[in-house]
Design a protein around this motif. Structure first.
Motif, PDB file in Angstrom:
ATOM      1  N   THR A   1      12.679  -5.555 -35.152  1.00  0.00           N
ATOM      2  CA  THR A   1      11.922  -4.299 -35.364  1.00  0.00           C
ATOM      3  C   THR A   1      12.706  -3.178 -36.100  1.00  0.00           C
ATOM      4  O   THR A   1      12.326  -2.658 -37.064  1.00  0.00           O
TER       5      THR A   1
ATOM      6  N   VAL B   1       8.378  -0.543 -30.192  1.00  0.00           N
ATOM      7  CA  VAL B   1       9.000  -2.063 -29.259  1.00  0.00           C
ATOM      8  C   VAL B   1      10.353  -1.867 -29.589  1.00  0.00           C
ATOM      9  O   VAL B   1      11.138  -2.206 -28.694  1.00  0.00           O
ATOM     10  N   HIS B   2      10.766  -1.242 -30.694  1.00  0.00           N
ATOM     11  CA  HIS B   2      12.085  -1.316 -30.787  1.00  0.00           C
ATOM     12  C   HIS B   2      13.035  -0.280 -29.997  1.00  0.00           C
ATOM     13  O   HIS B   2      13.966  -0.967 -29.525  1.00  0.00           O
TER      14      HIS B   2
ATOM     15  N   THR C   1       5.570  -1.293 -33.810  1.00  0.00           N
ATOM     16  CA  THR C   1       7.062  -1.862 -33.977  1.00  0.00           C
ATOM     17  C   THR C   1       8.179  -0.919 -33.537  1.00  0.00           C
ATOM     18  O   THR C   1       9.039  -1.260 -33.020  1.00  0.00           O
TER      19      THR C   1
ATOM     20  N   SER D   1      12.549  -2.104 -26.241  1.00  0.00           N
ATOM     21  CA  SER D   1      13.293  -3.099 -25.866  1.00  0.00           C
ATOM     22  C   SER D   1      14.863  -2.686 -25.943  1.00  0.00           C
ATOM     23  O   SER D   1      15.401  -3.528 -25.016  1.00  0.00           O
TER      24      SER D   1
ATOM     25  N   LEU E   1      13.979  -8.686 -30.122  1.00  0.00           N
ATOM     26  CA  LEU E   1      12.669  -7.765 -30.554  1.00  0.00           C
ATOM     27  C   LEU E   1      13.410  -6.489 -31.122  1.00  0.00           C
ATOM     28  O   LEU E   1      12.902  -5.879 -32.028  1.00  0.00           O
ATOM     29  N   CYS E   2      14.451  -6.198 -30.496  1.00  0.00           N
ATOM     30  CA  CYS E   2      15.063  -4.766 -30.966  1.00  0.00           C
ATOM     31  C   CYS E   2      15.712  -4.938 -32.429  1.00  0.00           C
ATOM     32  O   CYS E   2      15.454  -4.089 -33.300  1.00  0.00           O
TER      33      CYS E   2
END
Length: 388
Positions: free
Chosen positions: A40, A70-71, A67, A74, A36-37
């Motif tokens: 994004t 989330v970056h 986004t 995560s 995810l990291c």
């Protein structure tokens, strides 16, 4: 006679948390966080430095806010998961190389190299990322470029590591915790006490990661701000919205005869602040979403860029270069893609939350566009140039 200290063998470590079953599950969670990291972060990089094939939508208006949130979150979750993962596998790091089995030696060496590169790259990304959200840069390199380059290094090492460990990881993930997994050299365990210890270690690791996310998620999730004591940004700031760079830090001096220049191939139009304020205005609720992960929404009032260009007689279906009164900053200007130029919510804002922009928020006018990084929401705008 002096004896060399004996290197511990895997069987010397019998803690339930050192089970390959535990390590595989932690690795899966960590892989999801890293994935995810990385994805994004790649999106954020491409938005700021778009290759020719890349386009980023303007809607929903909160897309970049989500986004980039989330970056960062995560990445926060990955910190305790990485520490737990290293704890669960460190006995294997002391395993003797299979010198008597030459066929296994290349795989062993490749595994050790991939682990070394992966651990170093992961720590570099997470540590420098934490410094970035704090806007502290105690190093000599340019953070965005280094962070982007090492991210590819980390992902490459991760893929190699997964390929090498797949024969161990697959059965470990498909085996219930109650069953022992002899692969990886850990002594078998069958009693309920070890089963409970394995489950407790996994739950604790997941719980710590969850608490870390909850404690920081308020930077971008407004309704979590009251329960996020470690959030590095809040709703406080000039006119209720945080800032990263003040007008004083940027060396901004607005000339008394300030005028906005609108330039395009074969044409030019200028407006004073009074003339700009006299144009039809639009108010929209849009977020400022910064690369550090924090975000905040406000009601912005200004002239839609597309209407401004159309009224000046300039073409509207092209990218526009936005230039600031600031001349020395890395983000003193930005290029607005054609999709954002044509969106009626892309404003040259004059007011925020019903008030005239303060100098720190970009007086006399600033760009505010939907689904766009804060560093590209240029403040103290002086010129709009339609590109070919």
């Amino acid at each position: 006679m002096i004896r060399r200290p004996r290197i511990p063998a895997p069987e010397d470590f019998t803690a339930p948390s050192h089970s390959p079953l535990v390590a595989a599950r932690l690795g899966l969670w960590l892989g999801v966080a890293f994935g995810l990291c990385f994805v994004t972060g790649l999106l954020s990089h491409y938005i700021q430095h778009p290759p020719g094939w890349f386009t980023w939508p303007t809607r929903p208006v909160n897309l970049y806010r989500i986004t980039q949130g989330v970056h960062v979150l995560s990445g926060v979750a990955a910190i305790p998961l990485l520490l737990a993962k290293l704890w669960s596998v460190y006995p294997r790091l002391f395993a003797r190389p299979p010198l008597r089995q030459p066929r296994r030696l290349p795989a062993h060496v490749l595994e050790r190299i991939s682990i070394l590169v992966l651990v170093c790259a992961a720590f570099f990304e997470l540590v420098t990322g934490l410094f970035n959200v704090a806007q502290s840069y105690p190093w000599g390199f340019f953070f965005p470029a280094a962070h982007y380059a090492v991210a590819w290094l980390a992902v490459g090492a991760l893929l190699v590591h997964i390929a090498v460990k797949l024969p161990v990881v697959h059965p470990a993930l498909t085996t219930p915790l109650r069953q022992a997994n002899a692969a990886g050299g850990v002594a078998p365990r069958h009693d309920d006490r070890d089963l409970a210890a394995r489950r407790a270690f996994l739950r604790t690791s997941a719980g710590v990661a969850g608490v870390a996310v909850l404690a920081t998620a308020g930077v971008t999730v407004p309704w979590l701000r009251r329960v996020s004591p470690l959030a590095w940004r809040s709703a406080s700031g000039p006119q209720g919205v945080p800032i990263n760079r003040t007008a004083a830090a940027a060396g901004i001096v607005v000339p008394p005869d300030w005028r906005l220049d609108v330039v395009w191939p074969g044409g030019r139009h200028t407006l004073s602040l009074a003339e700009l304020a006299a144009l039809p205005q639009r108010t929209a609720e849009l977020p400022i979403a910064c690369v550090e992960g924090w975000s905040a929404s406000a009601h912005w009032t200004g002239v839609p860029i597309v209407d401004l260009l159309r009224g000046a007689g300039a073409p509207t279906g092209r990218p526009v270069r936005i230039s600031s009164l600031e001349t020395n900053g890395l983000y003193a200007g930005s290029t607005l893609p054609a999709a954002h130029v044509g969106d009626p919510l892309t404003l040259l804002a004059l007011r925020i939350n019903g008030e005239e922009l303060s100098p720190d928020h970009g007086y006399p006018c600033r760009l505010i566009a939907p689904s766009r990084p804060g560093v590209l929401q240029t403040k103290w705008v002086a010129r709009l140039e339609v590109l070919t």
